[in-house]
Write an enzyme that holds these catalytic residues in place. Structure first.
Site, short mmCIF file in Angstrom:
data_model
loop_
_atom_site.label_atom_id
_atom_site.label_comp_id
_atom_site.label_asym_id
_atom_site.label_seq_id
_atom_site.Cartn_x
_atom_site.Cartn_y
_atom_site.Cartn_z
N GLU A 166 139.89 69.89 41.96
CA GLU A 166 140.76 69.49 43.07
C GLU A 166 140.29 70.14 44.36
O GLU A 166 139.52 71.12 44.33
CB GLU A 166 142.21 69.88 42.77
CG GLU A 166 142.81 69.08 41.63
CD GLU A 166 144.29 69.32 41.40
OE1 GLU A 166 144.80 70.35 41.86
OE2 GLU A 166 144.93 68.46 40.77
N ARG B 107 148.88 76.71 50.17
CA ARG B 107 148.74 76.80 48.71
C ARG B 107 147.50 76.06 48.23
O ARG B 107 147.28 74.90 48.61
CB ARG B 107 149.97 76.18 48.04
CG ARG B 107 149.85 76.09 46.54
CD ARG B 107 151.04 75.37 45.95
NE ARG B 107 151.03 73.96 46.26
CZ ARG B 107 150.99 72.99 45.34
NH1 ARG B 107 150.96 73.29 44.07
NH2 ARG B 107 151.00 71.73 45.70
N ARG C 55 144.19 70.67 51.58
CA ARG C 55 145.22 69.67 51.91
C ARG C 55 145.65 69.69 53.37
O ARG C 55 145.88 68.64 53.96
CB ARG C 55 146.47 69.96 51.09
CG ARG C 55 146.32 69.54 49.70
CD ARG C 55 147.57 69.85 48.95
NE ARG C 55 147.30 69.50 47.57
CZ ARG C 55 148.12 69.72 46.59
NH1 ARG C 55 149.28 70.31 46.81
NH2 ARG C 55 147.81 69.36 45.37
N HIS D 196 155.70 68.20 50.75
CA HIS D 196 155.37 68.33 49.34
C HIS D 196 155.77 69.66 48.73
O HIS D 196 156.32 69.72 47.63
CB HIS D 196 153.86 68.13 49.21
CG HIS D 196 153.35 68.13 47.81
ND1 HIS D 196 153.82 67.27 46.85
CD2 HIS D 196 152.39 68.88 47.20
CE1 HIS D 196 153.18 67.49 45.70
NE2 HIS D 196 152.33 68.47 45.89
C1 LIG Z 1 154.96 64.88 42.91
C2 LIG Z 1 154.57 66.31 42.71
C3 LIG Z 1 153.34 66.64 42.16
C4 LIG Z 1 152.98 67.97 41.97
N1 LIG Z 1 151.79 68.28 41.36
C5 LIG Z 1 151.49 69.57 41.09
C6 LIG Z 1 150.34 69.92 40.34
O1 LIG Z 1 149.59 69.07 39.90
N2 LIG Z 1 150.10 71.23 40.11
C7 LIG Z 1 150.91 72.23 40.57
O2 LIG Z 1 150.63 73.41 40.34
N3 LIG Z 1 152.02 71.92 41.27
C8 LIG Z 1 152.33 70.63 41.52
N4 LIG Z 1 153.47 70.33 42.22
C9 LIG Z 1 154.38 71.42 42.59
C10 LIG Z 1 155.09 71.89 41.33
O3 LIG Z 1 155.43 70.78 40.55
C11 LIG Z 1 156.35 72.66 41.67
O4 LIG Z 1 156.09 73.63 42.63
C12 LIG Z 1 156.87 73.35 40.41
O5 LIG Z 1 157.04 72.39 39.40
C13 LIG Z 1 158.18 74.04 40.71
O6 LIG Z 1 158.73 74.46 39.51
P1 LIG Z 1 160.13 75.19 39.54
O7 LIG Z 1 160.49 75.46 38.13
O8 LIG Z 1 160.08 76.31 40.48
O9 LIG Z 1 161.12 74.12 40.20
P2 LIG Z 1 161.54 72.67 39.70
O10 LIG Z 1 160.60 72.16 38.69
O11 LIG Z 1 161.78 71.84 40.89
O12 LIG Z 1 162.93 72.94 38.98
C14 LIG Z 1 164.05 73.32 39.74
C15 LIG Z 1 165.27 73.19 38.87
O13 LIG Z 1 166.40 73.75 39.52
C16 LIG Z 1 167.50 72.86 39.43
N5 LIG Z 1 168.39 73.15 40.55
C17 LIG Z 1 168.14 73.06 41.88
N6 LIG Z 1 169.22 73.44 42.58
C18 LIG Z 1 170.17 73.78 41.69
C19 LIG Z 1 171.51 74.23 41.79
N7 LIG Z 1 172.12 74.40 42.98
N8 LIG Z 1 172.20 74.47 40.65
C20 LIG Z 1 171.64 74.28 39.44
N9 LIG Z 1 170.37 73.84 39.28
C21 LIG Z 1 169.65 73.60 40.39
C22 LIG Z 1 166.86 71.49 39.44
O14 LIG Z 1 167.72 70.50 38.96
C23 LIG Z 1 165.65 71.76 38.54
O15 LIG Z 1 166.04 71.71 37.20
C24 LIG Z 1 153.85 69.00 42.40
C25 LIG Z 1 155.09 68.67 42.96
C26 LIG Z 1 155.45 67.34 43.11
C27 LIG Z 1 156.79 67.03 43.71
#
Ligand SMILES: Cc1cc2nc3c(=O)[nH]c(=O)nc-3n(C[C@H](O)[C@H](O)[C@H](O)COP(=O)(O)OP(=O)(O)OC[C@H]3O[C@@H](n4cnc5c(N)ncnc54)[C@H](O)[C@@H]3O)c2cc1C
Length: 549
Positions: A117, A379, A283, A344
């Site tokens: 990437e 990032r 990016r 993003h």
């Molecule tokens: C389309 C897309 C593609 C991506 N591709 C990549 C990739 O290839 N590689 C990479 O490293 N990163 C990628 N990213 C970034 C990465 O996916 C995210 O940064 C990462 O998944 C975040 O994980 P997390 O567990 O912190 O949050 P999330 O996976 O967003 O989980 C957050 C959780 O908190 C819950 N939540 C939020 N607010 C509340 C609340 N008030 N009360 C209770 N629950 C709540 C939500 O419902 C969810 O379950 C991508 C992001 C997107 C959107």
């Protein structure tokens, strides 16, 4: 109602699930998530997890790529940890049942297919075709559901953290949570709370993020008095599908990594004018280049061309992208893909140390909501899933050391009787749209002082109205999210106004140069009465700490 647990985890993305599975080895865990268990940014991640797996790759190279992309603001200790612990965490994901794409001819001992990437100097992206996040969620949710020490609460929406103040010190005692189906509020009383609520892309009109990404964790932590860092660094993904039928569908970075070429509608290429790595530039450079070309041409989109790649290769490596584009009439083996940038990823968030500790005792943060310092001002692609698994483990190990010394205290029930007035859905929709539009127009890829000031006045008005509605209004997810988005937006704009330079993802026309003398440091904001205050260092009461009873 009050529910007592040892560990409260807010969020069921990769960070919350990973932390919960480890914490369940030493305590009773409540995993609270505001929608269905899998609904998260994680579920939409396509590209993969960056890790040094290939024998020809090296930790030094991954560290260097991360630091280069972060333009001087990465916390080097956190980056070292991220990179060196990464491969073991990837192996653990495989042990937990994640099925990554394999290549029997690959030289690495796990026989993983490694993608490439933008910004990476080697092939190091571990992936499950182009649905990596969905596969990780599937496996981790299955593990959580099979674990009797974890109780999952779906459609439960955290409103605010429960904070006790002892002299100057703030101690987290859990969180108030709204059951979005019944309207009841429960106080979850916990010895340790993990904030894993993910990102904030929805504060922008155009975003790759799903509906859950409303900055709730940052807003809750800010209101609770935690230090918030580097909110100005919002990553805009350069390549999201431009089509009315599939707005903001992400075309993974890996498509450029495998040879995709950016073109104007005339067919002319342009990336070579902006960066020596051309189509493989980081990016932020690509997003700004597209923004500049669109402003010049007045056109609505540019194009990503993979028609020179073998059709079978495209279908094998990007099946989801191929199918989604085909469903709106674009055959990417023959047609160029119309693309535009969209919000993003948030590099900033709740400030933590390398053990996931925030500046509030017994409150941890992990994943996109946190600012561990690994991303600095930008990032590197696929470092965020990696960050979540590496720091979730470290936080869980740290919490284990202190949890037994935490004595749970009394908590107040939530004053639900104050929240009785009807709230108009139309008003909430209108305020939300106003906020998201202002953020997109004035706080986007290219900023200026005037635009940021315009955004601030709109945001403050929306925030005031949202707070007024919240004070007396009947609680709903929409109202809570509007309140959180307005708070998060204010933090982004104030951080952007404070940084009087351009660096990484923050580009201000009024200060186009990078100023290492005055701004090679984090932007730190903390609540001071009704407005955020910028601080230059952590005060004595804001040190990272746990275990306080
Ligand atoms: C389309 C897309 C593609 C991506 N591709 C990549 C990739 O290839 N590689 C990479 O490293 N990163 C990628 N990213 C970034 C990465 O996916 C995210 O940064 C990462 O998944 C975040 O994980 P997390 O567990 O912190 O949050 P999330 O996976 O967003 O989980 C957050 C959780 O908190 C819950 N939540 C939020 N607010 C509340 C609340 N008030 N009360 C209770 N629950 C709540 C939500 O419902 C969810 O379950 C991508 C992001 C997107 C959107």
């Amino acid at each position: 109602m009050i529910i007592d647990v040892d560990v409260l985890v807010l969020g069921s993305g990769i960070a919350g699930l990973s932390f919960a599975l480890r914490a369940a080895q030493y305590g009773r865990v409540a995993l609270v998530t505001k929608k269905r268990d899998t609904e998260s940014n994680t579920n939409y991640a396509q590209g993969g997890v960056a890790a040094v797996i290939d024998p020809d790759d090296s930790f030094e190279a991954h560290i260097r790529d991360t630091l280069t992309t972060g333009v001087g603001l990465c916390h080097e200790d956190a980056v070292e940890i991220l990179v060196r612990e990464g491969p073991d965490r990837v192996r653990e994901l495989i042990e937990l049942g994640v099925r990554f794409t394999r290549n029997s001819k690959a030289k690495n001992p796990l026989h993983l297919h490694l993608g490439r990437e933008g910004g990476h100097s080697a092939r190091r992206i571990v992936h499950a075709a182009d649905l990596t996040g969905r596969e990780i969620e599937r496996a981790l949710v299955a593990q959580v559901k099979a674990n009797h020490d974890i109780r999952l609460f779906e459609h439960d929406h955290a409103i605010d953290l429960i904070i006790e103040r002892v002299n100057e010190k703030k101690i987290c005692r859990g969180a108030y949570v709204l059951d979005s189906e019944t309207g009841d509020v429960t106080a979850f009383r916990a010895k340790v709370t993990m904030l894993a609520t993910g990102g904030l892309g929805r504060v922008y009109l155009h975003t790759t993020n799903p509906e859950i990404a409303t900055g709730d964790g940052v807003a809750m932590a800010y209101r609770a008095g935690a230090v918030i860092a580097n909110m100005e660094f919002i990553q805009f993904h350069p390549t999201t599908l431009y089509h009315p039928g599939a707005r903001s569908f992400l075309i993974s970075e890996a498509v450029r990594g495998e040879g995709g070429i950016l073109r104007l509608s005339t067919g002319e290429t342009f990336m070579e004018k902006y960066h020596e790595m051309g189509n493989l530039a980081p990016r932020d450079v690509v997003a700004r280049a597209i923004d500049a070309e669109l402003k010049k041409s007045g056109e609505e989109c540019v194009y990503l061309d993979v028609t020179h790649l073998p059709p079978d290769f495209i279908k094998e490596h990007f099946p989801h992208i191929y199918e989604t584009c085909l469903s709106v009439g674009i055959d990417i083996t023959k047609d160029w893909i119309p693309i535009v940038p969209a919000a993003h990823y948030a590099c900033g968030g709740v400030l933590t140390d390398t053990e996931g500790r925030t500046t509030i005792a017994n409150l941890y943060a992990c994943g996109e909501v946190a600012c561990t310092g690994v991303h600095g001002a930008n990032r590197l692609a696929s470092n965020s899933l990696l960050e979540a698994i590496v720091f979730a483990r470290r936080a869980a190990l740290d919490a284990e050391k202190s949890i037994h010394s935490v004595v749970p205290d009394e908590v107040q029930e939530f004053p639900i009787e104050n929240h009785t007035l009807p709230v108009s859905e139309d008003e909430l929709d209108e305020l939300t749209l106003t906020l998201r539009t202002a953020m997109w127009k004035y706080v986007g890829i290219v900023r200026s002082n005037e635009r940021l000031q315009k955004a601030l006045s709109v945001i403050r008005e929306v925030k005031e109205r949202a707070e007024r509605l919240y004070e007396r209004g009947r609680l709903s997810p929409k109202l809570l999210e509007l309140r959180n988005m307005a708070q998060t937006a204010e933090l982004i704009v104030l951080s952007a106004l404070w940084r009087k330079e351009s660096r990484g993802l923050h580009y201000n026309l009024d200060y186009p140069e990078t100023d290492d003398v005055n701004f090679k440091r984090d932007t730190l904001l903390v609540r001071n009465g009704p407005v955020p205050e910028q601080v230059s260092a952590l005060s004595a009461s804001e040190q990272f700490s746990v275990g306080s009873s």
